[in-house]
Design a protein around this motif. Structure first.
Motif, PDB file in Angstrom:
ATOM      1  N   ASP A   1       0.994  -1.169  -0.033  1.00  0.00           N
ATOM      2  CA  ASP A   1      -0.054   0.104   0.000  1.00  0.00           C
ATOM      3  C   ASP A   1       0.772   1.091   0.041  1.00  0.00           C
ATOM      4  N   SER A   2       0.314   2.613   0.151  1.00  0.00           N
ATOM      5  CA  SER A   2       1.040   3.740  -0.043  1.00  0.00           C
ATOM      6  C   SER A   2       1.880   3.895   1.189  1.00  0.00           C
ATOM      7  N   ASN A   3       1.743   3.092   2.189  1.00  0.00           N
ATOM      8  CA  ASN A   3       2.708   3.268   3.389  1.00  0.00           C
ATOM      9  C   ASN A   3       3.643   2.034   3.415  1.00  0.00           C
ATOM     10  N   GLY A   4       4.002   1.393   2.174  1.00  0.00           N
ATOM     11  CA  GLY A   4       4.797   0.439   2.085  1.00  0.00           C
ATOM     12  C   GLY A   4       4.575  -0.961   2.668  1.00  0.00           C
ATOM     13  N   LYS A   5       3.332  -1.129   3.083  1.00  0.00           N
ATOM     14  CA  LYS A   5       2.895  -2.317   4.152  1.00  0.00           C
ATOM     15  C   LYS A   5       2.209  -3.372   2.943  1.00  0.00           C
ATOM     16  N   PRO A   6       2.653  -4.699   3.039  1.00  0.00           N
ATOM     17  CA  PRO A   6       2.122  -5.739   1.969  1.00  0.00           C
ATOM     18  C   PRO A   6       0.616  -5.914   2.162  1.00  0.00           C
ATOM     19  N   VAL A   7      -0.201  -5.747   1.281  1.00  0.00           N
ATOM     20  CA  VAL A   7      -1.624  -6.000   0.905  1.00  0.00           C
ATOM     21  C   VAL A   7      -1.839  -7.320   0.583  1.00  0.00           C
TER      22      VAL A   7
ATOM     23  N   GLU B   1       6.201 -15.549   3.740  1.00  0.00           N
ATOM     24  CA  GLU B   1       5.264 -14.831   3.541  1.00  0.00           C
ATOM     25  C   GLU B   1       4.519 -14.774   4.972  1.00  0.00           C
ATOM     26  N   ALA B   2       4.763 -15.818   5.687  1.00  0.00           N
ATOM     27  CA  ALA B   2       4.313 -15.572   7.058  1.00  0.00           C
ATOM     28  C   ALA B   2       5.381 -14.740   7.975  1.00  0.00           C
ATOM     29  N   GLU B   3       6.507 -14.872   7.683  1.00  0.00           N
ATOM     30  CA  GLU B   3       7.751 -14.406   8.373  1.00  0.00           C
ATOM     31  C   GLU B   3       7.766 -12.626   7.954  1.00  0.00           C
ATOM     32  N   ARG B   4       7.167 -12.474   6.725  1.00  0.00           N
ATOM     33  CA  ARG B   4       7.079 -11.108   6.351  1.00  0.00           C
ATOM     34  C   ARG B   4       6.123 -10.325   7.215  1.00  0.00           C
ATOM     35  N   LEU B   5       4.982 -11.045   7.668  1.00  0.00           N
ATOM     36  CA  LEU B   5       4.113 -10.272   8.473  1.00  0.00           C
ATOM     37  C   LEU B   5       4.612 -10.297  10.023  1.00  0.00           C
ATOM     38  N   ILE B   6       5.285 -11.728  10.416  1.00  0.00           N
ATOM     39  CA  ILE B   6       5.713 -11.594  11.783  1.00  0.00           C
ATOM     40  C   ILE B   6       6.675 -10.455  12.060  1.00  0.00           C
ATOM     41  N   ASN B   7       7.814 -10.283  11.065  1.00  0.00           N
ATOM     42  CA  ASN B   7       8.824  -9.300  11.132  1.00  0.00           C
ATOM     43  C   ASN B   7       7.847  -7.940  11.126  1.00  0.00           C
ATOM     44  N   LEU B   8       6.907  -7.637  10.378  1.00  0.00           N
ATOM     45  CA  LEU B   8       6.545  -6.371  10.207  1.00  0.00           C
ATOM     46  C   LEU B   8       5.842  -5.897  11.536  1.00  0.00           C
ATOM     47  N   TYR B   9       4.991  -6.895  12.309  1.00  0.00           N
ATOM     48  CA  TYR B   9       4.624  -6.521  13.380  1.00  0.00           C
ATOM     49  C   TYR B   9       5.199  -6.998  14.814  1.00  0.00           C
ATOM     50  N   LYS B  10       6.557  -7.342  14.547  1.00  0.00           N
ATOM     51  CA  LYS B  10       7.282  -7.754  15.944  1.00  0.00           C
ATOM     52  C   LYS B  10       7.429  -6.460  16.906  1.00  0.00           C
TER      53      LYS B  10
END
Length: 477
Positions: A436-442, A468-477
């Motif tokens: 998205d515009s904030n660089g977060k994966p949609v 892909e799971a780890e991409r989100l885990i690292n995003l919200y770690k």
């Protein structure tokens, strides 16, 4: 973690992503599965005295293989035996003539040498793998070592080599394969380990921690409660400012998601990407889908009341002579798909009455159009054509795969082709998320085709789901 995550597809990659997310505290994970089972191209079914794998069958290698790492201490894998190695050492012509075993072994060794020892040379060349392989094979057969191979036999053996490559790489023809697949890696170790008495579906239990491990006990993560079956996704609307993505299914139901992990096969992406995503995917992503290719590799299992073959029989690879090619092409009942059969081999020590035939490419797609009765009769015809010295009874049962005609898959597994090279795209771009515009994966992409190192393999699919799971885990770690 309350973020809404929707995973499209409950194949190996979808199950891998879900179990990894749940085990790391994500509590709002939903899998939308278009079919009525988990596993995707892992499809183990009851047949004969045990089970057969309609799709993924062997654990391909040990070193660097995440599937092997999960399985190695659980007593679920069996190494291949001499009797059931199915390396195709026996070459039989369609007129019933058997090529001497020693010559068959020499030709098989040559094929393995060209595909193995010349691996680095191939990667440094440009063009198609078919051109590279054919030139090496032709030159070798012209040497004194193969002076007993005349031009007719050389042509037949070239076709054996061609069909072997098509089967391994999942392509329609080796002339579409690019030699420039620099990142792909084969895992060292036994390449044909089978799954004992449970089939490849064992890996689904391994990912859910359903096979006990006294040394490292883990909580079971059952994906069935997370999965909504018969939910074929037809639309993914994303990039609406401040709004979650909206996923709409064929039955009219819809789901919201902060993140969507799309694990459908490359075949489904190629068929539906222009209608499935709104707005349209960016050109670089479309090119990665359009440029990569997925082919068809099918199996035909035949069960007999008792073996018509000897105890140490290893099966045979088909050498098609022109007379029999003409015969099957002019057969008004079976048609020319029969010449696509590359061989028949014993399946598994636990299946003493079952043999498996292999067929690939466009002729596999033609086979899928036939009825079960026509396929059974056609397979029996080929057996009797090649093994004329044996009294071959009718098979008791037959089951075959239909990966191309199944709208939920549209193929068996992916491969890297010249078109992808021309479009300057690859598996790595196929794996890149839409942010998205904030660089977060949609919208995220997983599945075997998105694995740069291990595409076409289940361990590549699992690895991609975890990625892909780890991409989100690292995003919200």
């Amino acid at each position: 973690m309350e973020k809404q995550i929707v995973i499209i597809g409950a194949g190996a990659s979808g199950v891998a992503a879900a179990t990894k997310l749940v085990s790391n505290g994500f509590s709002n994970v939903t899998i939308l599965e278009a079919g009525n089972r988990i596993g995707g191209r892992i499809n183990t079914i009851p047949f004969g005295a045990n089970v057969v794998d309609m799709g993924a069958q062997w654990c391909h290698g040990e070193t660097g293989n995440v599937v092997y790492e999960m399985a190695k201490d659980k007593n679920v894998l069996a190494h291949k035996t001499e009797k059931h190695q199915s390396d195709g050492y026996r070459y039989v012509r369609s007129n019933g003539e058997e090529i001497p075993v020693e010559l068959s072994k020499k030709i098989t060794a040559l094929i393995m040498d060209i595909m193995g020892d010349h691996y680095e040379e191939e990667r440094k060349s440009y063009g198609s793998s078919g051109n590279f392989y054919a030139a090496k094979f032709k030159k070798a057969l012209e040497s004194d070592e193969f002076k007993e191979v005349d031009s007719e036999l050389a042509h037949e053996c070239m076709e054996v080599f061609h069909r072997a490559v098509n089967s391994i790489d999942g392509c329609d023809t080796w002339y579409e394969l690019s030699t420039n697949y620099h990142e792909y890696e084969e895992c060292d170790g036994d390449y044909k380990m089978n799954w004992k008495d449970k089939g490849y579906a064992t890996v689904l239990d391994l990912m859910q921690n359903k096979i006990p491990d006294a040394k490292n006990p883990q909580s079971v993560i059952d994906v069935i409660p997370l999965t909504k079956f018969n939910k074929e996704v037809v639309k993914v609307c994303y990039n609406q400012p401040g709004a979650p993505a909206k996923i709409t299914c064929k039955d009219g139901s819809s789901y919201s998601a902060d993140h969507v992990i799309c694990t459908v096969s490359l075949g489904v992406l190629k068929e539906r990407c222009l209608s499935m995503f709104e707005p349209l995917l960016p050109l670089w992503k479309y090119n990665s889908i359009d440029g990569m290719m997925i082919g068809t590799v099918d199996k035909i299992y035949l069960e007999f009341d008792k073996p018509f073959w000897s105890e140490n029989w290893q099966g045979f690879s088909c050498l098609w002579k022109l007379e029999q090619v003409k015969e099957v092409r002019e057969d008004p009942v079976n048609g020319d798909w029969l010449e696509g059969i590359s061989g028949f081999y014993p399946f598994n020590p636990l299946q003493p009455n079952v043999i498996c035939g292999w067929i690939t490419g466009k002729l596999a797609c033609k086979m899928e159009e036939k009825s079960d009765v026509e396929v059974k009769n056609g397979a029996e015809k080929v057996l009797r054509m090649f093994l004329r010295h044996l009294d071959i009874p009718d098979a008791k049962k037959m089951v075959r795969s239909t990966w191309h005609s199944n709208p939920l898959f549209r193929g068996s597994y992916s491969h890297f082709v010249l078109k992808a090279e021309a479009l300057e795209t690859n598996n790595r771009q196929l794996a890149e998320p839409i942010n998205d515009s904030n660089g977060k994966p949609v919208i995220q992409f997983a599945g075997e085709a998105t694995s740069p190192k291990y595409f076409s393999n289940v361990h590549g699919a699992v690895d991609a789901g975890w990625r892909e799971a780890e991409r989100l885990i690292n995003l919200y770690k």
